[in-house]
Scaffold this active site. Structure first.
Site, PDB file in Angstrom:
ATOM      1  N   LYS A  57     -48.616  65.559 -65.670  1.00 30.17           N
ATOM      2  CA  LYS A  57     -48.322  64.366 -66.476  1.00 30.17           C
ATOM      3  C   LYS A  57     -47.217  64.577 -67.512  1.00 30.17           C
ATOM      4  CE  LYS A  57     -50.302  61.761 -64.823  1.00 30.17           C
ATOM      5  NZ  LYS A  57     -50.113  61.407 -63.381  1.00 30.17           N
ATOM      6  N   THR A  61     -42.663  63.694 -61.665  1.00 30.96           N
ATOM      7  CA  THR A  61     -42.146  62.713 -60.712  1.00 30.96           C
ATOM      8  C   THR A  61     -40.775  62.207 -61.147  1.00 30.96           C
ATOM      9  OG1 THR A  61     -44.468  62.069 -60.540  1.00 30.96           O
ATOM     10  CG2 THR A  61     -42.864  60.683 -59.399  1.00 30.96           C
ATOM     11  N   HIS A 107     -47.502  72.688 -60.104  1.00 33.99           N
ATOM     12  CA  HIS A 107     -48.165  72.697 -61.417  1.00 33.99           C
ATOM     13  C   HIS A 107     -48.730  74.084 -61.711  1.00 33.99           C
ATOM     14  CE1 HIS A 107     -47.765  68.419 -61.844  1.00 33.99           C
ATOM     15  NE2 HIS A 107     -48.614  68.115 -60.888  1.00 33.99           N
ATOM     16  N   SER A 138     -52.254  60.579 -70.655  1.00 29.79           N
ATOM     17  CA  SER A 138     -51.801  60.330 -69.281  1.00 29.79           C
ATOM     18  C   SER A 138     -52.745  61.008 -68.275  1.00 29.79           C
ATOM     19  CB  SER A 138     -50.366  60.842 -69.129  1.00 29.79           C
ATOM     20  OG  SER A 138     -49.837  60.500 -67.884  1.00 29.79           O
ATOM     21  N   TYR A 193     -39.837  66.089 -71.825  1.00 23.83           N
ATOM     22  CA  TYR A 193     -39.953  64.674 -71.448  1.00 23.83           C
ATOM     23  C   TYR A 193     -39.275  63.797 -72.501  1.00 23.83           C
ATOM     24  CZ  TYR A 193     -42.511  60.262 -70.468  1.00 23.83           C
ATOM     25  OH  TYR A 193     -42.859  58.963 -70.195  1.00 23.83           O
ATOM     26  N   MET A 232     -38.123  52.960 -61.454  1.00 16.72           N
ATOM     27  CA  MET A 232     -39.073  53.760 -60.664  1.00 16.72           C
ATOM     28  C   MET A 232     -40.401  53.039 -60.469  1.00 16.72           C
ATOM     29  SD  MET A 232     -38.398  57.674 -61.934  1.00 16.72           S
ATOM     30  CE  MET A 232     -39.796  58.309 -61.046  1.00 16.72           C
ATOM     31  N   PHE A 253     -49.696  54.673 -61.034  1.00 15.48           N
ATOM     32  CA  PHE A 253     -49.239  56.047 -61.274  1.00 15.48           C
ATOM     33  C   PHE A 253     -48.116  56.062 -62.315  1.00 15.48           C
ATOM     34  CE2 PHE A 253     -46.636  59.735 -60.591  1.00 15.48           C
ATOM     35  CZ  PHE A 253     -47.587  60.741 -60.616  1.00 15.48           C
ATOM     36  N   ARG A 255     -47.231  54.560 -65.144  1.00 13.95           N
ATOM     37  CA  ARG A 255     -48.167  53.754 -65.936  1.00 13.95           C
ATOM     38  C   ARG A 255     -47.517  53.077 -67.140  1.00 13.95           C
ATOM     39  NH1 ARG A 255     -51.567  54.558 -70.366  1.00 13.95           N
ATOM     40  NH2 ARG A 255     -50.364  56.447 -70.810  1.00 13.95           N
ATOM     41  N   LYS A 256     -47.054  53.856 -68.104  1.00  9.57           N
ATOM     42  CA  LYS A 256     -46.530  53.280 -69.344  1.00  9.57           C
ATOM     43  C   LYS A 256     -45.193  53.907 -69.733  1.00  9.57           C
ATOM     44  CE  LYS A 256     -48.728  51.338 -73.397  1.00  9.57           C
ATOM     45  NZ  LYS A 256     -49.979  51.322 -74.179  1.00  9.57           N
TER      46      LYS A 256
HETATM   47  S1  PPS Z   1     -48.083  64.307 -62.054  1.00 11.36           S
HETATM   48  O1  PPS Z   1     -49.269  63.623 -61.475  1.00 11.36           O
HETATM   49  O2  PPS Z   1     -48.497  65.493 -62.807  1.00 11.36           O
HETATM   50  O3  PPS Z   1     -47.075  64.620 -61.058  1.00 11.36           O
HETATM   51  O4  PPS Z   1     -47.498  63.255 -63.115  1.00 11.36           O
HETATM   52  P1  PPS Z   1     -46.057  63.307 -63.778  1.00 11.36           P
HETATM   53  O5  PPS Z   1     -45.093  62.709 -62.848  1.00 11.36           O
HETATM   54  O6  PPS Z   1     -45.771  64.648 -64.318  1.00 11.36           O
HETATM   55  O7  PPS Z   1     -46.242  62.375 -65.044  1.00 11.36           O
HETATM   56  C1  PPS Z   1     -46.541  61.016 -64.950  1.00 11.36           C
HETATM   57  C2  PPS Z   1     -46.131  60.410 -66.282  1.00 11.36           C
HETATM   58  O8  PPS Z   1     -44.699  60.273 -66.307  1.00 11.36           O
HETATM   59  C3  PPS Z   1     -44.375  58.898 -66.521  1.00 11.36           C
HETATM   60  N1  PPS Z   1     -43.107  58.563 -65.879  1.00 11.36           N
HETATM   61  C4  PPS Z   1     -42.026  58.165 -66.564  1.00 11.36           C
HETATM   62  N2  PPS Z   1     -41.829  58.001 -67.890  1.00 11.36           N
HETATM   63  C5  PPS Z   1     -40.611  57.551 -68.273  1.00 11.36           C
HETATM   64  N3  PPS Z   1     -39.603  57.256 -67.403  1.00 11.36           N
HETATM   65  C6  PPS Z   1     -39.774  57.421 -66.075  1.00 11.36           C
HETATM   66  N4  PPS Z   1     -38.765  57.127 -65.245  1.00 11.36           N
HETATM   67  C7  PPS Z   1     -41.035  57.900 -65.599  1.00 11.36           C
HETATM   68  N5  PPS Z   1     -41.542  58.163 -64.372  1.00 11.36           N
HETATM   69  C8  PPS Z   1     -42.808  58.571 -64.565  1.00 11.36           C
HETATM   70  C9  PPS Z   1     -45.567  58.155 -65.922  1.00 11.36           C
HETATM   71  O9  PPS Z   1     -45.603  56.826 -66.327  1.00 11.36           O
HETATM   72  C10 PPS Z   1     -46.704  59.000 -66.485  1.00 11.36           C
HETATM   73  O10 PPS Z   1     -46.869  58.877 -67.885  1.00 11.36           O
HETATM   74  P2  PPS Z   1     -47.828  57.814 -68.585  1.00 11.36           P
HETATM   75  O11 PPS Z   1     -47.836  58.184 -70.047  1.00 11.36           O
HETATM   76  O12 PPS Z   1     -49.185  57.934 -67.951  1.00 11.36           O
HETATM   77  O13 PPS Z   1     -47.208  56.469 -68.366  1.00 11.36           O
END
Ligand code: PPS
Length: 292
Positions: A57, A61, A107, A138, A193, A232, A253, A255-256
């Site tokens: 998280k 991605t 991970h 998250s 991040y 995305m 997935f 999410r925010k």
């Molecule tokens: S995982 O399951 O470990 O692979 O998840 P991971 O991809 O590391 O993290 C998911 C969180 O990243 C946010 N996310 C983004 N944030 C900002 N910009 C972009 N483009 C983006 N893409 C993915 C995703 O929303 C998850 O965070 P939260 O806080 O839950 O929204």
């Protein structure tokens, strides 16, 4: 040669709130194969191999999307999970069938990686870290989203599990420090991040340079536009596939995607407790995060 003895067990945390598989003290998603995790340190590394490594998280991605777009020259019609598979989940046969150079997501903690010592390997590694309060929130939604965890608790339960490291991939501090210790190795790029969030074009450029690609401004712009949260969120090729059963009605997935959502979840008491632990563990490390 296996240095870890294979001691696999399924662990029901704190009164059956969450199901985790555990190998040699490292807890992970119960759908993963522990015997494969045990063999990963012996997985070969070839010149040109690139890993995106994170505590869950933290922007995995997001970074997969950027790296994949760089590799495809800004245009692609393939899924990020096929472009950049998750090493732990693909299993031994698929992993061994991948021809180098490979780009993989992981991970794993530093010392469970292929070769056990990324800084002294011929591979390249992008490690993405995120402030742990937002990671906790998250990861809470992640535990609720994926049926495999059988998580039935609320945020207060999850907070306690996170503090103890009884969550997927264990204690956040352990994971981070394992990689941070090697941040100065020339084959490791340690990013946050929050930096991607605050200046995405600059982060795209930094990642490309690390990969050995020189991008002009138009290409940086093109990749940036396809890597925003809004882009995305609506792109099925940039969301994780439905390979893992999802609880109906759970949060998406993607999410925010903000800095500071923890403020909507942590109580004052939880925040104070977390801050005390954070200060104790982080002091002297030189590692700082933005929490808003
Ligand atoms: S995982 O399951 O470990 O692979 O998840 P991971 O991809 O590391 O993290 C998911 C969180 O990243 C946010 N996310 C983004 N944030 C900002 N910009 C972009 N483009 C983006 N893409 C993915 C995703 O929303 C998850 O965070 P939260 O806080 O839950 O929204």
């Amino acid at each position: 040669m296996l240095h870890y003895c294979l001691q696999e067990r399924l662990k029901m945390s704190s009164g059956s709130i969450q199901l985790l598989r555990e190998f040699d003290g490292f807890p992970f998603n119960p759908l993963l194969d522990a015997s494969w995790i045990a063999e990963i340190p012996d997985y070969p590394i070839s010149p040109g191999d690139l890993y995106i490594a994170t505590y869950p998280k933290s922007g995995t991605t997001w970074t997969q999307q950027i790296v994949s777009l760089i590799q495809w020259g800004g245009e692609k019609d393939t899924h990020i999970s096929s472009d950049i598979p998750w090493l732990e989940s693909i299993g031994k046969d698929s992993a061994r069938a991948l021809s180098p150079p490979r780009t993989l997501k992981t991970h794993l903690p530093y010392d469970m990686m292929p070769g056990r010592d990324p800084a002294n390997s011929i591979g390249k590694y992008i490690y993405i870290a995120r402030n742990p309060k937002d990671v906790a929130v998250s990861l809470y939604y992640h535990a609720k989203r994926y049926a495999a965890f059988q998580f039935t608790g609320d945020w207060d339960c999850f907070f306690e599990l996170f503090m103890k490291g009884e969550v997927s991939c264990g204690l956040w501090f352990h994971h981070i420090f394992g990689w941070w210790e090697h941040k100065d190795a020339k084959n490791i790029l340690f990013l946050k991040y929050e930096d991607l969030k605050k200046d995405l074009p600059a982060s795209v450029k930094t990642i490309a340079q690390f990969m050995g690609c020189s991008l002009d401004d138009a290409m940086i712009d093109k990749i940036t536009k396809q890597s925003t949260f809004e882009s995305m969120k609506d792109d099925p090729l940039a969301n994780l596939p439905l390979g893992f059963p999802v609880v109906s009605g759970s949060t998406p997935f993607i999410r925010k995607g903000v800095i500071g959502d923890w403020k909507n979840h942590f109580t004052d008491e939880q925040s104070t407790r977390f801050d005390a632990e954070y200060t104790k563990r982080m002091s002297g490390t030189g590692l700082v995060f933005d929490f808003q």
